[in-house]
Motif scaffolding. Structure first.
Motif, PDB file in Angstrom:
ATOM      1  N   TYR A   5       0.946  -1.278  -0.193  1.00 42.13           N
ATOM      2  CA  TYR A   5       0.050   0.104   0.029  1.00 42.13           C
ATOM      3  C   TYR A   5       0.771   1.126   0.032  1.00 42.13           C
ATOM      4  CZ  TYR A   5      -4.836  -1.791   0.544  1.00 42.13           C
ATOM      5  OH  TYR A   5      -5.812  -2.360   0.268  1.00 42.13           O
ATOM      6  N   CYS A   6       1.993   1.351   0.696  1.00 44.53           N
ATOM      7  CA  CYS A   6       2.961   2.228   0.734  1.00 44.53           C
ATOM      8  C   CYS A   6       3.586   2.599  -0.506  1.00 44.53           C
ATOM      9  CB  CYS A   6       3.887   2.053   2.094  1.00 44.53           C
ATOM     10  SG  CYS A   6       3.274   2.269   3.605  1.00 44.53           S
ATOM     11  N   ALA A   7       3.999   1.466  -1.325  1.00 43.40           N
ATOM     12  CA  ALA A   7       4.614   1.593  -2.568  1.00 43.40           C
ATOM     13  C   ALA A   7       3.690   2.272  -3.712  1.00 43.40           C
ATOM     14  CB  ALA A   7       4.956   0.390  -3.129  1.00 43.40           C
ATOM     15  N   TYR A  37     -16.449  -0.661  14.653  1.00 36.99           N
ATOM     16  CA  TYR A  37     -15.077   0.051  14.790  1.00 36.99           C
ATOM     17  C   TYR A  37     -14.899   0.453  16.308  1.00 36.99           C
ATOM     18  CZ  TYR A  37     -11.516   3.513  14.846  1.00 36.99           C
ATOM     19  OH  TYR A  37     -10.345   4.300  15.280  1.00 36.99           O
ATOM     20  N   HIS A  38     -13.556  -0.027  16.709  1.00 34.14           N
ATOM     21  CA  HIS A  38     -12.928   0.215  18.094  1.00 34.14           C
ATOM     22  C   HIS A  38     -11.505   0.484  17.734  1.00 34.14           C
ATOM     23  CE1 HIS A  38     -11.688   0.046  22.164  1.00 34.14           C
ATOM     24  NE2 HIS A  38     -12.862   0.539  22.192  1.00 34.14           N
ATOM     25  N   PRO A  39     -10.912   1.630  18.284  1.00 28.95           N
ATOM     26  CA  PRO A  39      -9.402   1.849  17.923  1.00 28.95           C
ATOM     27  C   PRO A  39      -8.608   0.550  18.244  1.00 28.95           C
ATOM     28  CG  PRO A  39     -10.531   3.703  18.875  1.00 28.95           C
ATOM     29  CD  PRO A  39     -11.463   2.633  18.900  1.00 28.95           C
ATOM     30  N   ARG A  40      -9.011  -0.096  19.240  1.00 29.34           N
ATOM     31  CA  ARG A  40      -7.911  -1.038  19.950  1.00 29.34           C
ATOM     32  C   ARG A  40      -8.116  -2.314  19.090  1.00 29.34           C
ATOM     33  NH1 ARG A  40      -9.237  -1.942  26.095  1.00 29.34           N
ATOM     34  NH2 ARG A  40      -9.826   0.324  26.455  1.00 29.34           N
ATOM     35  N   THR A  41      -9.094  -2.470  18.349  1.00 29.86           N
ATOM     36  CA  THR A  41      -9.388  -3.562  17.420  1.00 29.86           C
ATOM     37  C   THR A  41      -8.838  -3.128  16.044  1.00 29.86           C
ATOM     38  OG1 THR A  41     -11.129  -4.359  18.708  1.00 29.86           O
ATOM     39  CG2 THR A  41     -11.101  -5.286  16.570  1.00 29.86           C
ATOM     40  N   HIS A  42      -9.291  -2.135  15.527  1.00 29.91           N
ATOM     41  CA  HIS A  42      -9.023  -1.856  14.159  1.00 29.91           C
ATOM     42  C   HIS A  42      -8.106  -0.575  13.864  1.00 29.91           C
ATOM     43  CE1 HIS A  42     -13.341  -3.384  14.336  1.00 29.91           C
ATOM     44  NE2 HIS A  42     -12.815  -4.045  13.526  1.00 29.91           N
ATOM     45  N   GLY A  43      -7.628  -0.160  14.749  1.00 27.27           N
ATOM     46  CA  GLY A  43      -6.435   0.922  14.865  1.00 27.27           C
ATOM     47  C   GLY A  43      -6.835   2.078  14.005  1.00 27.27           C
ATOM     48  N   ARG A  44      -6.279   2.711  13.071  1.00 26.44           N
ATOM     49  CA  ARG A  44      -6.813   4.134  12.475  1.00 26.44           C
ATOM     50  C   ARG A  44      -7.884   3.861  11.591  1.00 26.44           C
ATOM     51  NH1 ARG A  44      -2.744   8.314  12.980  1.00 26.44           N
ATOM     52  NH2 ARG A  44      -4.130   9.418  11.467  1.00 26.44           N
ATOM     53  N   GLY A  45      -8.189   2.557  11.299  1.00 30.67           N
ATOM     54  CA  GLY A  45      -9.319   2.160  10.285  1.00 30.67           C
ATOM     55  C   GLY A  45      -8.865   1.430   9.219  1.00 30.67           C
ATOM     56  N   GLU A  46      -9.669   1.489   8.051  1.00 30.78           N
ATOM     57  CA  GLU A  46      -9.437   0.787   6.882  1.00 30.78           C
ATOM     58  C   GLU A  46      -8.821   1.628   5.739  1.00 30.78           C
ATOM     59  OE1 GLU A  46     -12.459  -2.467   4.298  1.00 30.78           O
ATOM     60  OE2 GLU A  46     -13.186  -0.345   4.995  1.00 30.78           O
ATOM     61  N   ALA A  47      -7.606   1.178   5.334  1.00 29.60           N
ATOM     62  CA  ALA A  47      -6.915   1.901   4.380  1.00 29.60           C
ATOM     63  C   ALA A  47      -7.752   1.947   3.001  1.00 29.60           C
ATOM     64  CB  ALA A  47      -5.759   1.217   3.927  1.00 29.60           C
ATOM     65  N   ARG A  48      -7.746   3.025   2.526  1.00 22.39           N
ATOM     66  CA  ARG A  48      -8.324   3.329   1.279  1.00 22.39           C
ATOM     67  C   ARG A  48      -7.265   4.290   0.259  1.00 22.39           C
ATOM     68  NH1 ARG A  48     -13.061   0.733   0.120  1.00 22.39           N
ATOM     69  NH2 ARG A  48     -14.136   0.845   2.063  1.00 22.39           N
ATOM     70  N   LEU A  49      -6.828   3.281  -0.633  1.00 19.39           N
ATOM     71  CA  LEU A  49      -5.864   3.922  -1.629  1.00 19.39           C
ATOM     72  C   LEU A  49      -6.446   5.195  -2.400  1.00 19.39           C
ATOM     73  CD1 LEU A  49      -3.895   0.754  -2.850  1.00 19.39           C
ATOM     74  CD2 LEU A  49      -2.946   2.787  -1.439  1.00 19.39           C
TER      75      LEU A  49
END
Length: 59
Positions: A5-7, A37-49
């Motif tokens: 995803y970063c590439a 959604y909960h930050p402890r489970t999902h972090g910052r969310g779902e990445a969307r390119l």
């Protein structure tokens, strides 16, 4: 998966630093697509390119 995803934004924003690319992905992550959604489970969310690639430049 995240390195892939970063590439993609790294190719578009070739002068961006790795930290800027990571922040772009984190800042454009979506939480409204996760029903429980909960930050402890999902972090910052779902990445969307598509959202990460939307601007002409990143800061």
């Amino acid at each position: 998966m995240i390195s892939g995803y970063c590439a993609i934004p790294g190719g578009k924003f070739s002068s961006a630093t790795p930290a800027q690319i990571a922040n772009q992905l984190l800042d454009t992550a979506r939480i409204d697509t996760l029903a429980t959604y909960h930050p402890r489970t999902h972090g910052r969310g779902e990445a969307r390119l598509s959202r990460a690639l939307a601007p002409d430049w990143i800061s």
